[in-house]
Design a protein around this motif. Structure first.
Motif, PDB file in Angstrom:
ATOM      1  N   MET A   1      -1.642  -4.765   1.524  1.00 13.17           N
ATOM      2  CA  MET A   1      -2.167  -3.865   2.337  1.00 13.17           C
ATOM      3  C   MET A   1      -1.455  -4.133   3.811  1.00 13.17           C
ATOM      4  N   SER A   2       0.135  -3.775   3.618  1.00 12.74           N
ATOM      5  CA  SER A   2       0.529  -4.603   4.924  1.00 12.74           C
ATOM      6  C   SER A   2      -0.229  -3.461   6.313  1.00 12.74           C
ATOM      7  N   GLY A   3      -0.607  -4.227   7.227  1.00 11.63           N
ATOM      8  CA  GLY A   3      -0.473  -3.584   8.973  1.00 11.63           C
ATOM      9  C   GLY A   3      -0.179  -2.504  10.136  1.00 11.63           C
ATOM     10  N   ILE A   4      -0.729  -2.170  10.429  1.00 17.50           N
ATOM     11  CA  ILE A   4      -0.171  -0.827  10.959  1.00 17.50           C
ATOM     12  C   ILE A   4       0.553  -1.899  12.612  1.00 17.50           C
ATOM     13  N   VAL A   5       1.905  -1.552  12.811  1.00 20.70           N
ATOM     14  CA  VAL A   5       2.226  -2.566  14.282  1.00 20.70           C
ATOM     15  C   VAL A   5       3.221  -0.946  14.885  1.00 20.70           C
ATOM     16  N   CYS A   6       3.252  -1.268  16.200  1.00 24.79           N
ATOM     17  CA  CYS A   6       4.008  -0.929  17.285  1.00 24.79           C
ATOM     18  C   CYS A   6       5.571  -0.151  17.115  1.00 24.79           C
ATOM     19  N   ASN A   7       6.060   1.589  16.553  1.00 24.83           N
ATOM     20  CA  ASN A   7       6.792   2.242  16.189  1.00 24.83           C
ATOM     21  C   ASN A   7       8.727   1.411  17.295  1.00 24.83           C
ATOM     22  N   GLN A   8       8.830   0.307  16.629  1.00 21.78           N
ATOM     23  CA  GLN A   8      10.179  -0.348  17.451  1.00 21.78           C
ATOM     24  C   GLN A   8      11.309   1.182  17.750  1.00 21.78           C
ATOM     25  N   GLU A   9      11.329   2.173  17.436  1.00 19.63           N
ATOM     26  CA  GLU A   9      12.545   2.823  17.625  1.00 19.63           C
ATOM     27  C   GLU A   9      12.193   3.640  18.951  1.00 19.63           C
TER      28      GLU A   9
ATOM     29  N   THR B   1      -8.523   1.958   3.430  1.00 15.61           N
ATOM     30  CA  THR B   1      -7.416   2.209   2.571  1.00 15.61           C
ATOM     31  C   THR B   1      -7.800   1.388   0.981  1.00 15.61           C
ATOM     32  N   ALA B   2      -7.763  -0.228   1.484  1.00 13.19           N
ATOM     33  CA  ALA B   2      -7.580  -1.058   0.375  1.00 13.19           C
ATOM     34  C   ALA B   2      -8.743  -0.522  -0.503  1.00 13.19           C
ATOM     35  N   VAL B   3     -10.289   0.027  -0.465  1.00 13.88           N
ATOM     36  CA  VAL B   3     -11.214   0.910  -0.750  1.00 13.88           C
ATOM     37  C   VAL B   3     -10.584   1.910  -1.413  1.00 13.88           C
ATOM     38  N   LYS B   4     -10.233   2.243  -0.762  1.00 11.20           N
ATOM     39  CA  LYS B   4      -9.752   4.076  -1.605  1.00 11.20           C
ATOM     40  C   LYS B   4      -9.114   3.646  -2.692  1.00 11.20           C
ATOM     41  N   GLN B   5      -7.838   2.904  -2.745  1.00 13.65           N
ATOM     42  CA  GLN B   5      -6.490   3.080  -3.393  1.00 13.65           C
ATOM     43  C   GLN B   5      -7.462   1.738  -4.374  1.00 13.65           C
ATOM     44  N   ALA B   6      -8.240   1.138  -4.510  1.00 18.84           N
ATOM     45  CA  ALA B   6      -8.988  -0.069  -5.843  1.00 18.84           C
ATOM     46  C   ALA B   6      -9.513   1.584  -6.246  1.00 18.84           C
ATOM     47  N   ILE B   7     -10.743   2.113  -6.099  1.00 17.91           N
ATOM     48  CA  ILE B   7     -11.472   3.209  -6.300  1.00 17.91           C
ATOM     49  C   ILE B   7     -10.222   3.741  -6.946  1.00 17.91           C
TER      50      ILE B   7
ATOM     51  N   ASN C   1       1.049  -0.478  -0.264  1.00 19.13           N
ATOM     52  CA  ASN C   1       0.035   0.308  -0.088  1.00 19.13           C
ATOM     53  C   ASN C   1       0.656   1.243   0.426  1.00 19.13           C
ATOM     54  N   ARG C   2       1.754   1.514   0.646  1.00 24.53           N
ATOM     55  CA  ARG C   2       2.706   2.263   0.611  1.00 24.53           C
ATOM     56  C   ARG C   2       3.386   2.807  -0.407  1.00 24.53           C
ATOM     57  N   ASP C   3       3.628   1.689  -1.094  1.00 20.41           N
ATOM     58  CA  ASP C   3       4.215   1.745  -3.016  1.00 20.41           C
ATOM     59  C   ASP C   3       3.454   2.237  -3.462  1.00 20.41           C
ATOM     60  N   LEU C   4       2.562   1.988  -4.051  1.00 16.19           N
ATOM     61  CA  LEU C   4       1.493   2.364  -4.412  1.00 16.19           C
ATOM     62  C   LEU C   4       0.786   3.849  -4.346  1.00 16.19           C
TER      63      LEU C   4
END
Length: 340
Positions: free
Chosen positions: A262-270, A177-183, A129-132
């Motif tokens: 559609m890569s999901g949201i995970v915690c920011n390890q930093e 987000t997938a719906v948005k990008q598909a549209i 999704n980020r690449d797109l």
């Protein structure tokens, strides 16, 4: 003298909180590890459900926070707890004394290459999704030809709601987000066949359901309920995607020119290092643990430390902005009460 308030993170939460704190008469100091403000949203093209330009929101927030002290390409080097305040040493050599810290450190996206069955980093025509979103902004990506794909698919919940990926939580924004990008892809390439492979569609937000219905009715996006089991490449270099349609109970196989994960949201390890220096606990999902998850989600268990946005879990843009405003007001109330 205006009181310093250190904001860790210059995404939309940090910017909105800084703008509100400026209005309340404080001196917000934003520390941002990247070379730009806006966080993830700065890399997006349009925002659901109204398709408003993401750059307009980032520009507005940046302008409103313009009088804050902002340090880019900077991180927290170490934290020294004083009697009633913190001495924060930044990687640019500057030291900040403050009683108040606001974590607005956001999230990370799941590394799609960890789901080897989807072929990210292996097959040329698999992207995230980020690449797109980057392609929407720049038009530059060898995986998408000028004439566009003839058939493409979106795989929901990549690294979300997945025990094997050690992330059983819903990422909250992947479906919409997938719906948005598909549209967006159908708007650019009306003749392309577009499929969405989903587990469950979670259209919980304002106008999200309308957006989903429009994707089917107005753009012909095909939604298939079923997890993708395998992605392979045929002799022509196209992708063969196997899944089970759980509504019909039948296996399906489609050939695609492009597959978007559609890569999901995970915690920011930093943030873990800074959290450890401040003895801030992490929750079972890996995000920062709030005082509680109902009434005090913007408060940490530590005095003078507050949270805003996706550092405590997946959030939409409106939720993130609302939390930033709430955190600014809570900080103001905390300072007022401490002076009495």
């Amino acid at each position: 003298m205006k009181e310093n308030i250190l904001i860790i993170g210059g995404g939309i939460a940090g910017l909105e909180a800084a703008a509100q704190l400026l209005r309340l008469g404080y001196n917000p100091i934003i520390v941002e590890k990247e070379d730009h403000l806006g966080g993830h949203v700065a890399g997006w093209n349009r925002l659901f459900p109204d398709m408003s330009p993401a750059e307009d929101l980032v520009a507005r927030l940046t302008e409103a926070a313009g009088e804050a002290n902002i340090f880019l390409n900077t991180r927290i080097a170490f934290v020294n707890k004083l009697k009633d305040s913190y001495n924060i040493m930044l990687t640019n050599g500057i030291s900040v004394i403050t009683r108040i810290l606001l974590f607005a450190t956001g999230f990370s996206l799941f590394d799609a290459s960890k789901k080897e069955e989807y072929g990210y980093g292996v097959y040329d025509k698999v992207m995230t999704n980020r690449d797109l979103e980057n392609w929407f902004n720049t038009g530059q990506d060898e995986r998408i030809p000028e004439e566009g794909p003839r058939a493409m698919g979106f795989v929901h919940c990549v690294g979300s709601r997945d025990e094997k990926a050690k992330n059983p939580q819903c990422s909250k924004v992947c479906c919409i987000t997938a719906v948005k990008q598909a549209i967006e892809m159908k708007q650019k390439f009306p003749d392309a066949m577009v499929y969405c492979f989903y587990m469950d569609l979670r259209m919980f937000g304002k106008k999200y359901e309308d957006f989903y219905i429009s994707a089917q009715r107005d753009y012909g996006v095909r939604f298939i309920r079923g997890r993708v089991s395998e992605v392979s490449e045929n002799i022509e270099g196209n992708l063969v995607v196997k899944a089970e349609d759980t509504l019909s109970g039948k296996p399906i196989k489609v050939t695609l020119d492009l597959l978007v994960l559609m890569s999901g949201i995970v915690c920011n390890q930093e943030i873990c290092k800074s959290a450890a220096q401040l003895s801030l606990p992490m929750d079972s999902d890996g995000f920062l643990k709030s005082r509680d998850n109902v009434a005090d989600i913007i408060e940490s268990p530590k005095e003078g430390i507050f949270y805003a946005g996706a550092c405590t879990g997946p959030k939409t843009v409106p939720e993130t902005l609302a939390e930033a405003r709430s955190a600014a007001l809570e900080i103001h109330n905390y300072i007022i009460s401490s002076r009495k």
